[in-house]
Scaffold this motif. Structure first.
Motif, PDB file in Angstrom:
ATOM      1  N   ARG A  63      -1.790 -30.756  -5.423  1.00 21.65           N
ATOM      2  CA  ARG A  63      -2.016 -30.432  -4.008  1.00 21.65           C
ATOM      3  C   ARG A  63      -3.296 -31.066  -3.470  1.00 21.65           C
ATOM      4  N   PHE A  64      -4.319 -31.119  -4.330  1.00 20.97           N
ATOM      5  CA  PHE A  64      -5.642 -31.565  -3.859  1.00 20.97           C
ATOM      6  C   PHE A  64      -6.195 -32.630  -4.808  1.00 20.97           C
ATOM      7  N   PRO A  65      -5.566 -33.825  -4.790  1.00 23.08           N
ATOM      8  CA  PRO A  65      -5.968 -34.844  -5.772  1.00 23.08           C
ATOM      9  C   PRO A  65      -7.408 -35.317  -5.605  1.00 23.08           C
ATOM     10  N   HIS A  66      -8.003 -35.075  -4.437  1.00 27.26           N
ATOM     11  CA  HIS A  66      -9.375 -35.531  -4.207  1.00 27.26           C
ATOM     12  C   HIS A  66     -10.413 -34.600  -4.833  1.00 27.26           C
ATOM     13  N   LEU A  67      -9.981 -33.440  -5.344  1.00 28.42           N
ATOM     14  CA  LEU A  67     -10.967 -32.472  -5.858  1.00 28.42           C
ATOM     15  C   LEU A  67     -11.186 -32.629  -7.363  1.00 28.42           C
ATOM     16  N   ASP A  68     -12.347 -32.166  -7.821  1.00 25.83           N
ATOM     17  CA  ASP A  68     -12.698 -32.164  -9.250  1.00 25.83           C
ATOM     18  C   ASP A  68     -12.205 -30.835  -9.834  1.00 25.83           C
ATOM     19  N   LEU A  69     -11.037 -30.878 -10.461  1.00 27.10           N
ATOM     20  CA  LEU A  69     -10.389 -29.650 -10.941  1.00 27.10           C
ATOM     21  C   LEU A  69     -10.188 -29.767 -12.447  1.00 27.10           C
ATOM     22  N   ARG A  70     -10.652 -28.774 -13.183  1.00 26.14           N
ATOM     23  CA  ARG A  70     -10.703 -28.903 -14.643  1.00 26.14           C
ATOM     24  C   ARG A  70     -10.031 -27.724 -15.334  1.00 26.14           C
ATOM     25  N   LEU A  71      -9.388 -28.039 -16.447  1.00 22.17           N
ATOM     26  CA  LEU A  71      -8.808 -26.993 -17.292  1.00 22.17           C
ATOM     27  C   LEU A  71      -9.935 -26.449 -18.168  1.00 22.17           C
ATOM     28  N   ALA A  72     -10.283 -25.189 -17.994  1.00 18.28           N
ATOM     29  CA  ALA A  72     -11.414 -24.649 -18.764  1.00 18.28           C
ATOM     30  C   ALA A  72     -11.313 -23.128 -18.815  1.00 18.28           C
ATOM     31  N   ASP A  73     -11.817 -22.583 -19.899  1.00 15.92           N
ATOM     32  CA  ASP A  73     -11.790 -21.143 -20.133  1.00 15.92           C
ATOM     33  C   ASP A  73     -13.140 -20.552 -19.705  1.00 15.92           C
ATOM     34  N   LEU A  74     -13.086 -19.596 -18.782  1.00 12.84           N
ATOM     35  CA  LEU A  74     -14.339 -19.029 -18.260  1.00 12.84           C
ATOM     36  C   LEU A  74     -15.167 -18.334 -19.338  1.00 12.84           C
ATOM     37  N   ARG A  75     -14.524 -17.957 -20.422  1.00 12.54           N
ATOM     38  CA  ARG A  75     -15.279 -17.257 -21.478  1.00 12.54           C
ATOM     39  C   ARG A  75     -16.173 -18.202 -22.253  1.00 12.54           C
ATOM     40  N   GLU A  76     -15.837 -19.475 -22.203  1.00 16.01           N
ATOM     41  CA  GLU A  76     -16.660 -20.455 -22.916  1.00 16.01           C
ATOM     42  C   GLU A  76     -16.755 -21.719 -22.088  1.00 16.01           C
ATOM     43  N   LEU A  77     -17.256 -21.523 -20.904  1.00 12.60           N
ATOM     44  CA  LEU A  77     -17.287 -22.611 -19.931  1.00 12.60           C
ATOM     45  C   LEU A  77     -18.367 -23.616 -20.308  1.00 12.60           C
ATOM     46  N   ASP A  78     -18.013 -24.886 -20.190  1.00 20.60           N
ATOM     47  CA  ASP A  78     -18.981 -25.921 -20.517  1.00 20.60           C
ATOM     48  C   ASP A  78     -19.035 -26.882 -19.331  1.00 20.60           C
ATOM     49  N   VAL A  79     -19.751 -26.470 -18.294  1.00 21.17           N
ATOM     50  CA  VAL A  79     -19.918 -27.375 -17.148  1.00 21.17           C
ATOM     51  C   VAL A  79     -21.397 -27.730 -17.060  1.00 21.17           C
ATOM     52  N   GLU A  80     -21.683 -28.839 -16.405  1.00 22.95           N
ATOM     53  CA  GLU A  80     -23.077 -29.194 -16.214  1.00 22.95           C
ATOM     54  C   GLU A  80     -23.709 -28.110 -15.335  1.00 22.95           C
ATOM     55  N   PRO A  81     -24.898 -27.618 -15.710  1.00 24.13           N
ATOM     56  CA  PRO A  81     -25.504 -26.513 -14.955  1.00 24.13           C
ATOM     57  C   PRO A  81     -26.079 -27.001 -13.621  1.00 24.13           C
ATOM     58  N   GLY A  82     -26.676 -26.083 -12.889  1.00 22.88           N
ATOM     59  CA  GLY A  82     -27.367 -26.463 -11.656  1.00 22.88           C
ATOM     60  C   GLY A  82     -26.548 -26.247 -10.398  1.00 22.88           C
ATOM     61  N   PHE A  83     -25.468 -25.456 -10.483  1.00 23.91           N
ATOM     62  CA  PHE A  83     -24.679 -25.175  -9.269  1.00 23.91           C
ATOM     63  C   PHE A  83     -25.488 -24.310  -8.303  1.00 23.91           C
ATOM     64  N   ASP A  84     -25.300 -24.601  -7.021  1.00 23.31           N
ATOM     65  CA  ASP A  84     -25.956 -23.774  -5.994  1.00 23.31           C
ATOM     66  C   ASP A  84     -25.252 -22.440  -5.834  1.00 23.31           C
TER      67      ASP A  84
END
Ligand code: BEZ
Length: 251
Positions: free
Chosen positions: A74-95
């Motif tokens: 639906r939204f090919p322009h977005l950064d959408l990732r398969l990830a488990d919130l219990r062990e999330l590994d994203v780059e930190p620093g989100f606002d």
């Protein structure tokens, strides 16, 4: 344990209220252009897209491959990732982190809270909504009663519906400071004469699991719930919501 299987198109067609109500959360979060925002449990991507429309740089994560596939479609322009919130590994620093109607699927609440806190920069904010204490009491109670009458073992639902104090403690333990919390009834219209049956087919696997004839179980359950949840022209789920906001302290 019954495994939740997601049917993203049915979710979008029949359960769009989940996303519709999520719009309030965006107002609460008040995204600003250029902010990096994590949508924790993005489902089929609609709220992530709304955040992007507001000018944010969005990362959406979801643990369901079916949901992420549909969101990417639906939204090919977005950064959408398969990830488990219990062990999330994203780059930190989100606002900011937004989470709508997801955290009640994760009984390991401290792990999910730790992931969201780790994603935020100091001063970053969280707005989340989940099923709260008392959520779907009528549905669960009727299902338990029917299971007992049919000689089925106890339902193995693992939904997590905390109250304000309990969930505030989880977030504070993860290092966040709670700035607001509301627990409120939100009777939620389930569209169509088969509204409750459709909800049970979509979400109710833990309640129907082990029934020799799940369709018959759903029919009996809806008959039983009709006097309670069918009124003013249709079916209403007895939702209770916990909405909570928090910040990551700077000091
Ligand atoms: C909820 O949004 O409250 C919910 C949805 C599906 C299953 C259980 C609860």
């Amino acid at each position: 344990m019954a495994v939740q299987r997601w049917a993203p198109r049915v979710y979008d067609d029949r359960h769009s209220f989940v996303t519709r109500y999520g719009g309030d959360l965006i107002d609460e979060l008040a995204p600003r252009p250029g902010e990096r925002i994590l949508d924790a449990g993005c489902g089929t991507g609609e709220l992530a897209a709304a955040l992007a429309d507001a000018g944010a740089e969005v990362v959406g994560v979801d643990s369901s491959p079916e949901m992420i596939d549909r969101a990417r479609e639906r939204f090919p322009h977005l950064d959408l990732r398969l990830a488990d919130l219990r062990e999330l590994d994203v780059e930190p620093g989100f606002d900011a982190v937004l989470s709508n109607a997801v955290l009640h699927w994760i009984p390991e609440a401290p792990a999910a809270a730790a992931s969201m806190a780790a994603a935020l920069r100091p001063g970053g904010r969280l707005v989340a909504e989940l099923g709260g204490a008392g959520n779907i009491t009528a549905i669960v109670g009727a299902a338990h009663g029917l299971r007992a009458e049919l000689g089925l073992p106890g339902a193995a639902e693992t939904w997590y519906f905390p109250g304000i104090d309990e969930y505030s403690a989880v977030l504070e333990e993860a290092g966040l400071k709670v700035t607001g919390a509301w627990l409120f009834d939100r009777p939620t219209r389930l569209e169509g004469e088969d509204g409750l049956a459709s909800w049970l087919h979509m979400f109710g696997a833990p309640l129907t699991s082990g029934a020799p004839d799940p369709d018959d179980f759903v029919t009996r359950l809806t008959d039983r719930l009709r006097p309670v949840l069918h009124h003013t022209g249709g079916w209403w789920a007895d939702y209770v919501r916990l909405r909570i906001s928090a910040v990551k302290p700077t000091g």
